[in-house]
Design a protein around this motif. Structure first.
Motif, PDB file in Angstrom:
ATOM      1  N   LYS A  24      -0.759  10.370   0.969  1.00  0.00           N
ATOM      2  CA  LYS A  24      -0.750  10.303   2.443  1.00  0.00           C
ATOM      3  C   LYS A  24      -0.793   8.851   2.856  1.00  0.00           C
ATOM      4  O   LYS A  24      -1.454   8.021   2.213  1.00  0.00           O
ATOM      5  CB  LYS A  24      -1.970  10.999   3.038  1.00  0.00           C
ATOM      6  CG  LYS A  24      -2.012  12.477   2.817  1.00  0.00           C
ATOM      7  CD  LYS A  24      -1.416  13.226   3.988  1.00  0.00           C
ATOM      8  CE  LYS A  24      -1.617  14.724   3.790  1.00  0.00           C
ATOM      9  NZ  LYS A  24      -0.820  15.515   4.694  1.00  0.00           N
ATOM     10  N   ASP A  25      -0.092   8.565   3.950  1.00  0.00           N
ATOM     11  CA  ASP A  25      -0.035   7.211   4.481  1.00  0.00           C
ATOM     12  C   ASP A  25      -0.538   7.307   5.914  1.00  0.00           C
ATOM     13  O   ASP A  25       0.064   8.020   6.724  1.00  0.00           O
ATOM     14  CB  ASP A  25       1.431   6.758   4.436  1.00  0.00           C
ATOM     15  CG  ASP A  25       1.617   5.313   4.810  1.00  0.00           C
ATOM     16  OD1 ASP A  25       0.987   4.863   5.780  1.00  0.00           O
ATOM     17  OD2 ASP A  25       2.409   4.634   4.128  1.00  0.00           O
ATOM     18  N   SER A  26      -1.654   6.636   6.228  1.00  0.00           N
ATOM     19  CA  SER A  26      -2.251   6.848   7.560  1.00  0.00           C
ATOM     20  C   SER A  26      -1.285   6.433   8.672  1.00  0.00           C
ATOM     21  O   SER A  26      -1.225   7.088   9.710  1.00  0.00           O
ATOM     22  CB  SER A  26      -3.613   6.154   7.694  1.00  0.00           C
ATOM     23  OG  SER A  26      -3.480   4.763   7.708  1.00  0.00           O
ATOM     24  N   ASP A  27      -0.486   5.380   8.455  1.00  0.00           N
ATOM     25  CA  ASP A  27       0.490   4.989   9.488  1.00  0.00           C
ATOM     26  C   ASP A  27       1.498   6.119   9.746  1.00  0.00           C
ATOM     27  O   ASP A  27       1.814   6.432  10.889  1.00  0.00           O
ATOM     28  CB  ASP A  27       1.253   3.724   9.061  1.00  0.00           C
ATOM     29  CG  ASP A  27       0.424   2.443   9.187  1.00  0.00           C
ATOM     30  OD1 ASP A  27      -0.545   2.430   9.969  1.00  0.00           O
ATOM     31  OD2 ASP A  27       0.767   1.456   8.507  1.00  0.00           O
ATOM     32  N   LYS A  28       2.000   6.704   8.662  1.00  0.00           N
ATOM     33  CA  LYS A  28       2.984   7.804   8.805  1.00  0.00           C
ATOM     34  C   LYS A  28       2.343   9.014   9.471  1.00  0.00           C
ATOM     35  O   LYS A  28       2.965   9.703  10.286  1.00  0.00           O
ATOM     36  CB  LYS A  28       3.534   8.211   7.437  1.00  0.00           C
ATOM     37  CG  LYS A  28       4.469   7.208   6.819  1.00  0.00           C
ATOM     38  CD  LYS A  28       5.881   7.331   7.386  1.00  0.00           C
ATOM     39  CE  LYS A  28       6.747   6.107   7.155  1.00  0.00           C
ATOM     40  NZ  LYS A  28       6.320   4.860   7.802  1.00  0.00           N
ATOM     41  N   LYS A  67       0.831  -1.215   0.000  1.00  0.00           N
ATOM     42  CA  LYS A  67       0.000   0.000   0.000  1.00  0.00           C
ATOM     43  C   LYS A  67       0.863   1.263   0.000  1.00  0.00           C
ATOM     44  O   LYS A  67       0.591   2.205  -0.745  1.00  0.00           O
ATOM     45  CB  LYS A  67      -0.941   0.007   1.221  1.00  0.00           C
ATOM     46  CG  LYS A  67      -1.844  -1.223   1.284  1.00  0.00           C
ATOM     47  CD  LYS A  67      -2.701  -1.246   2.532  1.00  0.00           C
ATOM     48  CE  LYS A  67      -1.920  -1.361   3.820  1.00  0.00           C
ATOM     49  NZ  LYS A  67      -1.201  -2.634   4.006  1.00  0.00           N
ATOM     50  N   SER A  68       1.904   1.276   0.838  1.00  0.00           N
ATOM     51  CA  SER A  68       2.749   2.467   0.912  1.00  0.00           C
ATOM     52  C   SER A  68       3.569   2.625  -0.372  1.00  0.00           C
ATOM     53  O   SER A  68       3.663   3.731  -0.926  1.00  0.00           O
ATOM     54  CB  SER A  68       3.689   2.381   2.124  1.00  0.00           C
ATOM     55  OG  SER A  68       2.939   2.215   3.302  1.00  0.00           O
ATOM     56  N   THR A  69       4.138   1.537  -0.833  1.00  0.00           N
ATOM     57  CA  THR A  69       4.988   1.571  -2.038  1.00  0.00           C
ATOM     58  C   THR A  69       4.175   1.965  -3.274  1.00  0.00           C
ATOM     59  O   THR A  69       4.548   2.869  -4.035  1.00  0.00           O
ATOM     60  CB  THR A  69       5.570   0.152  -2.288  1.00  0.00           C
ATOM     61  OG1 THR A  69       6.169  -0.300  -1.080  1.00  0.00           O
ATOM     62  CG2 THR A  69       6.562   0.143  -3.427  1.00  0.00           C
TER      63      THR A  69
HETATM   64 MG   LIG Z   1       2.310   0.839   4.771  1.00  0.00          MG
END
Ligand SMILES: [Mg+2]
Ligand SMILES: Nc1ncnc2c1ncn2[C@@H]1O[C@H](COP(=O)(O)OP(=O)(O)OP(=O)(O)O)[C@@H](O)[C@H]1O
Ligand SMILES: O=C(O)C1=C[C@@H](O)[C@@H](O)[C@H](O)C1
Length: 172
Positions: free
Chosen positions: A30-34, A14-16
């Protein structure tokens, strides 16, 4: 354009893929974890240690609710974001939801090199991934507009397929 939202398990990409897709669509990424880490001023393992999983889930709920309301984002979510019904509703209302499907074998391979996932810090991370997948796969499917297979496909190929499938969707 409303948001494009990526869901799926740890190691789905998902992030990549979110970062690459945002470039192609000229949207912000945007990355919710980040986002949770930035707002807390601590990393995810620290949040799990100090606040427990419930503390993390509450932070995740707040971030998902806020980012889903925005426009023009590619939003990568955490692997457990679909567990809460209010998150599923916010994601569905927030844009097109893409489920990055990945076999547990690939997840094991892709997550084995990094220690930033507290749920996998156990004696048998493969079994945890299997159990989580059994529980969550129906929820990823419930919220998804599009399901994309990511096994044996490099990120750029996955991105190209998402672009084609997004174009083919009719308005809802
Ligand atoms: Mg991720
Ligand atoms: N399609 C792919 N093929 C091969 N490797 C991939 C693919 N997608 C991602 N990876 C690799 O797998 C690892 C995990 O990817 P990533 O961090 O993007 O997953 P994630 O879905 O964001 O996981 P999490 O839910 O834990 O945040 C990274 O090292 C990434 O380079
Ligand atoms: O699958 C999960 O529950 C998680 C996945 C990660 O993205 C992080 O959100 C966190 O490590 C929890």
């Amino acid at each position: 354009m409303r948001n494009v939202i990526l869901v799926g398990p740890m190691g789905a990409g998902k992030s990549t893929i979110g970062r690459l897709l945002a470039k192609e669509l000229r949207l912000s990424f945007k990355d919710s974890d980040k986002e949770i880490e930035q707002r807390t001023g601590a990393d995810i393992p620290w949040i799990f240690d100090v606040e427990g999983e419930q503390g993390f889930r509450e932070r995740e709920r707040a971030v998902i609710a806020e980012l889903s309301m925005q426009d023009g984002l590619v939003l990568a979510t955490g692997g457990g974001a679909v567990m809460r019904p209010e998150n599923r509703q916010a994601l569905h209302a927030g844009g097109r939801v893409v489920y990055l499907h990945t076999s547990v074998e690939q997840q094991i391979d892709r997550t084995s090199r990094d220690r930033n996932r507290p749920l996998l810090r156990t004696a048998n991370p493969s079994q945890v991934l299997r159990d989580l997948m059994a529980m969550r796969d129906p929820l990823y499917r419930e919220v998804a507009d599009i399901i994309i297979e990511t096994d044996e496909r490099p990120p750029r190929m996955v991105v190209q397929e998402i672009l084609l499938r997004l174009e083919a969707l009719s308005p809802r």
